[in-house]
Scaffold this motif. Sequence first.
Motif, PDB file in Angstrom:
ATOM      1  N   LEU A  90       8.460  15.183   7.862  1.00 41.05           N
ATOM      2  CA  LEU A  90       9.016  13.829   7.894  1.00 41.05           C
ATOM      3  C   LEU A  90       8.024  12.853   8.525  1.00 41.05           C
ATOM      4  N   GLY A  91       7.443  13.262   9.646  1.00 39.86           N
ATOM      5  CA  GLY A  91       6.500  12.398  10.347  1.00 39.86           C
ATOM      6  C   GLY A  91       5.250  12.126   9.538  1.00 39.86           C
ATOM      7  N   SER A  92       4.750  13.144   8.848  1.00 34.04           N
ATOM      8  CA  SER A  92       3.542  12.983   8.046  1.00 34.04           C
ATOM      9  C   SER A  92       3.772  12.025   6.881  1.00 34.04           C
ATOM     10  N   GLU A  93       4.890  12.200   6.178  1.00 37.81           N
ATOM     11  CA  GLU A  93       5.209  11.312   5.060  1.00 37.81           C
ATOM     12  C   GLU A  93       5.465   9.885   5.552  1.00 37.81           C
ATOM     13  N   ALA A  94       6.143   9.774   6.690  1.00 44.64           N
ATOM     14  CA  ALA A  94       6.430   8.448   7.244  1.00 44.64           C
ATOM     15  C   ALA A  94       5.141   7.731   7.618  1.00 44.64           C
ATOM     16  N   ARG A  95       4.234   8.457   8.243  1.00 45.20           N
ATOM     17  CA  ARG A  95       2.969   7.842   8.647  1.00 45.20           C
ATOM     18  C   ARG A  95       2.167   7.387   7.427  1.00 45.20           C
ATOM     19  N   ALA A  96       2.094   8.225   6.403  1.00 39.53           N
ATOM     20  CA  ALA A  96       1.341   7.858   5.200  1.00 39.53           C
ATOM     21  C   ALA A  96       1.893   6.575   4.586  1.00 39.53           C
ATOM     22  N   ASP A  97       3.218   6.463   4.542  1.00 35.82           N
ATOM     23  CA  ASP A  97       3.849   5.258   3.999  1.00 35.82           C
ATOM     24  C   ASP A  97       3.554   4.045   4.878  1.00 35.82           C
ATOM     25  N   ALA A  98       3.647   4.215   6.202  1.00 36.47           N
ATOM     26  CA  ALA A  98       3.462   3.091   7.122  1.00 36.47           C
ATOM     27  C   ALA A  98       2.016   2.610   7.150  1.00 36.47           C
ATOM     28  N   VAL A  99       1.065   3.535   7.084  1.00 41.34           N
ATOM     29  CA  VAL A  99      -0.351   3.149   7.103  1.00 41.34           C
ATOM     30  C   VAL A  99      -0.668   2.234   5.925  1.00 41.34           C
ATOM     31  N   LEU A 100      -0.133   2.556   4.762  1.00 43.77           N
ATOM     32  CA  LEU A 100      -0.356   1.723   3.579  1.00 43.77           C
ATOM     33  C   LEU A 100       0.430   0.415   3.674  1.00 43.77           C
ATOM     34  N   ARG A 101       1.683   0.512   4.040  1.00 41.76           N
ATOM     35  CA  ARG A 101       2.564  -0.662   4.061  1.00 41.76           C
ATOM     36  C   ARG A 101       2.111  -1.696   5.090  1.00 41.76           C
ATOM     37  N   HIS A 102       1.602  -1.236   6.223  1.00 40.89           N
ATOM     38  CA  HIS A 102       1.268  -2.142   7.321  1.00 40.89           C
ATOM     39  C   HIS A 102      -0.239  -2.302   7.510  1.00 40.89           C
ATOM     40  N   ASP A 103      -0.986  -2.083   6.443  1.00 39.81           N
ATOM     41  CA  ASP A 103      -2.435  -2.266   6.489  1.00 39.81           C
ATOM     42  C   ASP A 103      -2.759  -3.721   6.837  1.00 39.81           C
ATOM     43  N   ARG A 104      -3.493  -3.914   7.921  1.00 39.27           N
ATOM     44  CA  ARG A 104      -3.709  -5.271   8.433  1.00 39.27           C
ATOM     45  C   ARG A 104      -4.512  -6.151   7.482  1.00 39.27           C
ATOM     46  N   GLN A 105      -5.587  -5.610   6.921  1.00 36.88           N
ATOM     47  CA  GLN A 105      -6.423  -6.435   6.056  1.00 36.88           C
ATOM     48  C   GLN A 105      -5.690  -6.798   4.770  1.00 36.88           C
ATOM     49  N   ARG A 106      -4.993  -5.835   4.209  1.00 35.57           N
ATOM     50  CA  ARG A 106      -4.242  -6.113   2.987  1.00 35.57           C
ATOM     51  C   ARG A 106      -3.163  -7.167   3.240  1.00 35.57           C
ATOM     52  N   ASN A 107      -2.486  -7.060   4.389  1.00 40.50           N
ATOM     53  CA  ASN A 107      -1.434  -8.025   4.699  1.00 40.50           C
ATOM     54  C   ASN A 107      -2.003  -9.411   4.979  1.00 40.50           C
ATOM     55  N   LEU A 108      -3.165  -9.464   5.638  1.00 43.53           N
ATOM     56  CA  LEU A 108      -3.834 -10.746   5.857  1.00 43.53           C
ATOM     57  C   LEU A 108      -4.175 -11.401   4.523  1.00 43.53           C
ATOM     58  N   ASN A 109      -4.758 -10.629   3.623  1.00 47.63           N
ATOM     59  CA  ASN A 109      -5.123 -11.164   2.312  1.00 47.63           C
ATOM     60  C   ASN A 109      -3.895 -11.674   1.559  1.00 47.63           C
ATOM     61  N   ARG A 110      -2.793 -10.960   1.706  1.00 45.10           N
ATOM     62  CA  ARG A 110      -1.567 -11.372   1.014  1.00 45.10           C
ATOM     63  C   ARG A 110      -1.045 -12.704   1.560  1.00 45.10           C
ATOM     64  N   ILE A 111      -1.060 -12.876   2.879  1.00 41.63           N
ATOM     65  CA  ILE A 111      -0.594 -14.138   3.459  1.00 41.63           C
ATOM     66  C   ILE A 111      -1.484 -15.293   3.009  1.00 41.63           C
ATOM     67  N   LEU A 112      -2.794 -15.076   3.001  1.00 42.92           N
ATOM     68  CA  LEU A 112      -3.707 -16.127   2.542  1.00 42.92           C
ATOM     69  C   LEU A 112      -3.458 -16.460   1.072  1.00 42.92           C
ATOM     70  N   GLU A 113      -3.158 -15.439   0.282  1.00 43.57           N
ATOM     71  CA  GLU A 113      -2.829 -15.664  -1.129  1.00 43.57           C
ATOM     72  C   GLU A 113      -1.565 -16.512  -1.256  1.00 43.57           C
ATOM     73  N   ILE A 114      -0.571 -16.234  -0.414  1.00 43.31           N
ATOM     74  CA  ILE A 114       0.672 -17.019  -0.435  1.00 43.31           C
ATOM     75  C   ILE A 114       0.391 -18.463  -0.030  1.00 43.31           C
ATOM     76  N   TYR A 115      -0.436 -18.655   1.003  1.00 45.83           N
ATOM     77  CA  TYR A 115      -0.795 -20.023   1.398  1.00 45.83           C
ATOM     78  C   TYR A 115      -1.386 -20.791   0.214  1.00 45.83           C
ATOM     79  N   ARG A 116      -2.310 -20.157  -0.493  1.00 49.49           N
ATOM     80  CA  ARG A 116      -2.950 -20.834  -1.629  1.00 49.49           C
ATOM     81  C   ARG A 116      -1.934 -21.143  -2.726  1.00 49.49           C
ATOM     82  N   THR A 117      -0.998 -20.222  -2.941  1.00 50.14           N
ATOM     83  CA  THR A 117       0.044 -20.455  -3.945  1.00 50.14           C
ATOM     84  C   THR A 117       0.911 -21.647  -3.566  1.00 50.14           C
ATOM     85  N   VAL A 118       1.294 -21.723  -2.294  1.00 49.61           N
ATOM     86  CA  VAL A 118       2.116 -22.846  -1.830  1.00 49.61           C
ATOM     87  C   VAL A 118       1.353 -24.156  -1.979  1.00 49.61           C
TER      88      VAL A 118
END
Length: 431
Positions: free
Chosen positions: A389-417
């Motif tokens: 359970l812990g291993s699968e949870a960590r794998a999901d969280a590492v991808l979901r909460h990737d800092r650089q990917r999330n930063l890029n997504r917010i900047l993309e949203i800013y440009r869209t707005v």
Amino acid sequence: MRVLWFTNIAIGEAPDLMGSTRNIFGGWLDGMFGQFSDTDGVEVSVAFPLKDPVPAITGDSATYYSFRSGPLGQEPVSGIVDSIRDILSDAQPDIVHVFGTESQHVVTVLRLCQELRIPALLQMQGLMGSITKHFTGWLPDKVTRRATLPERVLKRSTQHHLDNFRAAGELESEALGLAKHVLGHTTYDRAWASQVTPSATYHHAEETLRQVFYGNDRWSPNLCDRYSLLVSQASVPYKGAHIAISAMPIILRSFPDAVLYIAGPNPVGSGSLMQRIRRSGYGWYLSRLIKRCALSDKVKFVGALDQSAMRDRYLQSHVFLSCSSIENESNSVSEAKILGVPVVASYVGGVTDRIRHGVTGFHYQGDAPYMLAHFAMEIFSNDKLALNLGSEARADAVLRHDRQRNLNRILEIYRTVLLSPGYESEVSNGE
């Protein structure tokens, strides 16, 4: 791109520069802010409510503004319109990012942004309008109605808390109605936004967690305190601490060494006369529940922990429990997951997007402490299951909460707005 953030707390260098106390629950904002302030082509300023506002201060990372605001659910303080207008005039933002929907200043910010034709993005966090529908968290009606004389005088009863949340929910509905662009994280907040503000454009992004959770720490059944359970807070009924406490007698039949740890402000207190006077109605209920179930040595309140201490507490725990009657994106669940801590969570709100039952954790029916107990004991009795359970949870969280990917997504949203209808002239002036 000049970005102005409106947050509910002081972040970055502001607490040190302005002499205010750093909020231990705002670490995720600090981490996100650090990324933005280090990004080329992005200039971030931050504005937030402060009891005693001070003039704008420019630090190494940003310019910080403060303004006076009032308690949750109360009418806006006088002068707030002029204060925020002055901040907008001084910061000259290309886009405004408002964190949270429930605070007094949010409606004022959005109205002024419309008046001044400044693009604005409203980020949903906890949704007060929804929380009020689930606030009492399956408490008995007599507990919800109960209020001692000190509780009435100090306005600390469960009903008073609910009334404050309901008033904040009304402000939130007004804010969402003004928003042209909203940012969310889950199916739950998308559904809520689509029903409250169907004309707004919804943008999805994942959350970035607090900095300390991106290290190399990993949970292990061999290093944790066996048969220990952790709840992240118990300050309000909808967080469900009473459900976890109610599950303990069942767990103790099979695992007599089990202990429940509860982080965050202690609603029960030490038992001194002053703390008994100030104890909330919910605090009284928890105190009596612990006594009735003979759990005085099995339920331990560990207090408010900073992010490093909270990380250590997760790692020491055998199971993390999320017992809320409603949540949006539960940062506590995500923090436990990224460390690989086994999670048992109520099937509510946005948490349904965060746990795949039997794969990255276990879900249980929120008002059924016996099912919480069942899944906690499944983990206690099977280290292989816990590790999977812990291993699968960590794998999901590492991808979901990737800092650089999330930063890029917010900047993309800013440009869209910025490129959305009605703001084209601001794009040419601001970039």
